[in-house]
Each structure stands twice: as C-alpha cells, then as structure tokens.
Design an enzyme around this catalytic site. Structure first.
Site, short mmCIF file in Angstrom:
data_model
loop_
_atom_site.label_atom_id
_atom_site.label_comp_id
_atom_site.label_asym_id
_atom_site.label_seq_id
_atom_site.Cartn_x
_atom_site.Cartn_y
_atom_site.Cartn_z
CD1 TRP A 52 8.40 -6.60 -2.17
CD2 TRP A 52 7.06 -4.88 -1.65
NE1 TRP A 52 8.50 -5.68 -3.18
CE2 TRP A 52 7.69 -4.62 -2.90
CE3 TRP A 52 6.17 -3.95 -1.12
CZ2 TRP A 52 7.45 -3.44 -3.62
CZ3 TRP A 52 5.93 -2.78 -1.84
CH2 TRP A 52 6.56 -2.54 -3.07
CG ASP A 85 3.17 -1.73 -7.98
OD1 ASP A 85 2.99 -0.56 -7.58
OD2 ASP A 85 3.14 -2.72 -7.24
CD GLU A 86 1.49 -6.27 -7.73
OE1 GLU A 86 2.07 -7.36 -7.80
OE2 GLU A 86 1.20 -5.73 -6.63
CG HIS A 145 -0.70 -1.59 -4.57
ND1 HIS A 145 -0.84 -2.74 -3.83
CD2 HIS A 145 -0.03 -1.93 -5.70
CE1 HIS A 145 -0.25 -3.74 -4.50
NE2 HIS A 145 0.23 -3.28 -5.63
CG ASP A 158 0.23 -1.36 -0.78
OD1 ASP A 158 -0.77 -1.95 -1.25
OD2 ASP A 158 1.38 -1.48 -1.25
#
Length: 521
Positions: free
Chosen positions: A462, A319-320, A255, A181
């Site tokens: 998380w 994601d994101e 990420h 990440d």
C-alpha cells in the site's frame, strides 16, 4: 546447497560434479512454445554476457554444447508450473509439461549463473559457468502474488513492467493491481471518461503522518495519472509472456471517493456538497449508493475490465466500507426494506452478491477482502484474508477458497526495523525479514481436509507512504524474496538460516538489476 543459491529454494536439488561453460557458441535448442522461453532467456542474459545465443530447432552442431528447452508430457505429474532441470558438463536440459514450467526452469538457470549475469551492461572477466546439478521443482501453491497500490501514489507504466519482471524472477505468478481508491482512479473507462478526467487527479497530498484534521499539512502539488486501455493491454501481454496473471481490483462499495467526485450521482449525497478526490489517507465515509443505476454503472465498468484482463479472478475490494451514509440515507433504508434486509452489513452483502452473479455469468470469479464475509458471503466468492487469518479460516470452513494476505506477515508497507527513526516514514506496524519468512498460509484452524481451499499467499504494498518506485523496491525487497519462498518451497524445505545464506548471493543479483532493496541488518 553452497553452490546452489536459488531463491525460492527448489523442491529437490541433487548437486553434481563439475560445471557447464556458457560460451558465445552455446546454442539454445527449442521449438514452438519452448522457443519463446528460450528466446526470453537469451534476451535476459545478453546484456551482461554480450552473447547473442541462437535459438535453433534441433540438433546441436558437432562439438557444440547446448541448452535444450522442451515440453515433455511425461512430466504432467509435476503440474503446469513444475520442471526438471539437469546441468552436466556436456549440456543442459530443461523439461516441463507446460510452458510455465519451462519458464521457471529458465529463472532457475539464470540464478545458477554467476550473479553478474543480472547486470544491464557488459561484464568483463567473468567465467559464465553453471554448477552441475539435477533439480526437480514444483510450487507449493498456485497463487503466489504481490499487490501494488497505484492509487495513493501513481506508478509509471515502465515501473509496473519492471515490477512484473521482479515478480517473475522470484516465481511469483499473480500481480494484483489495485487500480481504484479514494485518492485516485487509475484505469481508463471509455464509457465514463470523467473517471480519469476528474477521478485520476487530486489537488494536493498530505505531508507526513496522518494527523487530526486541523493539524494536517499539504504539499500544494497536484498528483495523479492513469493507465490508458492500450497501456493496460501492454502490461497484461508483458505479464503473460512471463507467466504472471494480472488481477485488477476495482473497489466497491467503499474506497469510492474518486469515482463519486467524478460522478456525484454514484454517492449518497448526504450533505449535498460536491466531493473532491481525497487528498489524505484513512477511511472515507463516502461509499457508493445502492441504486440500480449505480450497480449498472459498476457493471459497465466491469464489462470494460473483463475485456482488458483475461484473469479468472476479478477483485472488487469490499473492505473498509463505513455504513454511516447508508444509515442516514432514506434511499438506502428504503432499499433495505424493499429487499427485506435487517442490517447495513446485509446490504453490503447484497451489493457484493450482485457483482458475484455478474462476474459468474461472464465466466469469472469474484475475490474480495475479508469484509465480504460480513452479512453473508456471496455464493461463488473467494476471500482474501488481510485482517490476520481469521477471515480466511472462516471462509475455508464454509467451503470457500481463500488467498492468505494477513497484515501480520505480508503487509510490506510496515516498518522493517524496530527502531523507526532509522527507517523512512511508514504507515506503522513492524514486519522484519524473519517475520515475512515465518508466514504460513495453511495456518492453525485449517485442517488437512480443508487445506486445498487455501489457494496461496500474497504480499501487499500500500503506497500512502511510498511515493516513488525506488521506495516501493525498498519496502518490497528482500521481504518479497522471503514470501516467494513461503509460497513456492515445500514447508518442510524451508530453513531461515539457509535462506539468509542464499540471499547474500541473491542480493548481488538484485544489485545487478539496480533494485533499491533494503540492506540486511
């Protein structure tokens, strides 16, 4: 079910009369793979009982009662993880078609014993008895998972092993390991050593809740760590012995800041400034570029991942991933034009399709968060639906498999009480125990003919606001107990009031294991 307090609740339970008494003379009868299950069961109950139960090949000595673990092909209709467990005053039999089923029979056996059996030290004055019962048990779903983020806060290997033990006790069979990440890269990659030399360490960490930039306060304490490839092999083997599959997650294209800090050429270099490993939370604009060299880099990483993890599924995140840098990058725009793509969402889809083709060519399956639907879903991809269930429903309707992991029911980094002042700082949201128990993976919008595409469900941990193993346990339990029942027990067999009754005893088991769970209100 007063005497039978197993969590998650078995499919079918027929209580009997009397008890079976476990003594130091009790033999465990098993051969081959069944002997491995029997040996682990003996090791698990030895600290509390003080018994060193022998595993013998066959034939219990005259006058000696025993516990038999055996594979039985006639139980193939119960699947790979189903089992039949019978306890009578004269003996115990655990039968299953496959070793995984026998392992789950052993977990139920542990829970039939007094809860003190979970102690790590000898317990005096307890009668080690099991209530007579007949159990036939089959899991509802094949994917029964929990995800642990070790990037925002690194978790030591010993805790990862303990976490796997706790998953296995609850008949959860997937450990989704979030390994990369913005705030840290946690897996050793031999070909690219800077990923851990640089990417595994950040200079400091945000204190308290996320604020506007000018209001953020940092602790001035370096934080980091990573798992060597030998560590990972140890974790995978440990999990395999407990019938837990480790699914690694290597985030892309977003990420990615820790990786780009290690190898700046992987980024879009929009500002031309060196990056640090990110020290605070939220979504980073720094994403991988889409050059062939970067795709090759990530495939090199995945090649080493495939060597370490035998799992069918490999998680690529997805994601994101903000698109601002791609929109501002002449190279990314030229790539879009060359590929005939109309949007940056399609460019991300192209990126994921390349990884899907790579993993498919190696006999594996790609899984990603529901953003991989945007711009078109890769041919063989499986979706993990986190932004509610809508992404999962859309994937199922297009003929793709899904794992339901909605933040509305399964995000165990959310608060556990409405009064947040009485709880440790958390990321937000509110999922009480009852909310976790109410999770239904086959949700509205998925009809019976499509339900087979729902592989199962998963709880998420998380760790932005979960800095220690003890805090992980506090956030996970007992909500993970509730989720375990949702993904194991038939939907018609779920009863929250009954669950709470069984949970009272189950929490005594967790006490024996020194689990730092949240106490019931």
């Amino acid at each position: 079910m007063s005497k039978i307090t197993i969590v998650p609740a078995p499919s079918r339970v027929v209580p009997g009369e009397g008890t079976f008494v476990l003594t130091p003379e009790t033999a465990l009868v098993a051969t081959g793979p069944a002997a491995e299950v029997a040996g682990l069961f003996a090791a698990q109950i030895a600290p509390a009982t003080g018994f060193t139960l022998p595993v013998v090949a066959a034939g219990v000595a005259d006058g000696q009662s025993g516990i038999t673990f055996a594979l039985d092909e006639s139980l193939a209709h119960l699947g790979a993880e189903g089992y039949r467990l019978t306890v009578t005053p004269s003996g115990v039999t655990a039968y299953a078609a496959q070793p995984a089923g026998l392992f789950y029979a052993a977990q139920s056996l542990r829970q039939l014993l007094p809860p003190e059996v979970f102690s790590s030290t000898p317990v005096e004055g307890v009668a080690w008895t099991l209530p007579c019962v007949e159990i036939e048990d089959v899991p509802r779903f094949g994917w029964r998972g929990a995800m642990l983020d070790v990037c925002r806060h690194f978790m030591p290997k010993d805790f990862v092993l303990r976490f796997i033990d706790l998953l296995a006790l609850h008949k959860l069979n997937v450990f989704h390991w979030h390994l990369t990440d913005d705030q840290g890269w946690r897996i050793e990659v031999k070909k690219y050593p800077r990923l851990t030399e640089v990417g595994a360490w950040r200079k400091e960490t945000l204190v308290g809740r996320m604020q506007r930039d000018e209001e953020m306060v940092f602790d001035d304490v370096p934080h980091g760590g990573f798992y060597t490839q030998d560590d990972i092999r140890e974790v995978v083997a440990y999990a395999q012995a407990r019938h837990v599959t480790v699914v690694p997650e290597i985030e892309m294209p977003g990420h990615a800041q820790a990786a780009i800090a290690a190898y700046p050429e992987l980024g879009n270099d929009v500002l031309g400034e060196p990056l640090d490993v990110r020290t605070y939370w939220g979504i980073s604009e720094n994403v991988f570029n889409v050059e062939e060299s970067t795709l090759a880099f990530l495939q090199d990483v995945l090649t080493e991942v495939l060597d370490l993890f035998p799992s069918e599924f490999i998680h690529v995140g997805g994601d994101e991933a903000p698109k601002a840098q791609w929109k501002a990058s002449p190279a990314a725009q030229a790539r879009m034009q060359a590929l005939g793509l109309d949007s940056e969402e399609e460019l991300q889809s192209y990126f994921i399709r390349r990884m899907d083709a790579f993993l498919t060519s190696h006999g594996r399956r790609l899984i990603g968060w529901d953003e991989i639907l945007e711009g078109g879903l890769a041919e063989n991809a499986t979706v993990m639906s986190w932004r509610g269930v809508q992404g999962g429903v859309a994937a199922v309707r297009s003929g793709h498999d899904v794992v339901m992991a909605p933040n509305t029911f399964t995000y165990f980094d959310y608060y556990q009480a409405e009064d947040r002042e009485k709880e440790p700082l958390a990321i937000g949201g509110y999922i009480p125990l009852e909310g976790a128990y109410a999770f239904e993976p086959v949700c509205e919008g998925i009809d019976e003919a499509q339900a087979h595409h729902v592989l199962g469900g998963q709880g998420q941990l998380w760790t932005e606001y979960i800095p220690t193993p003890e805090h992980v346990e506090y956030m996970a339990f007992p909500r993970l107990c509730a989720l375990a029942e949702t993904v194991w027990t038939p939907a018609t067999g779920k009863d929250y009031a009954d669950f709470l009754t069984r949970l009272e005893v189950h929490l005594q088991r967790l006490d024996g294991m020194n689990v730092h769970y949240r106490r019931l209100d």
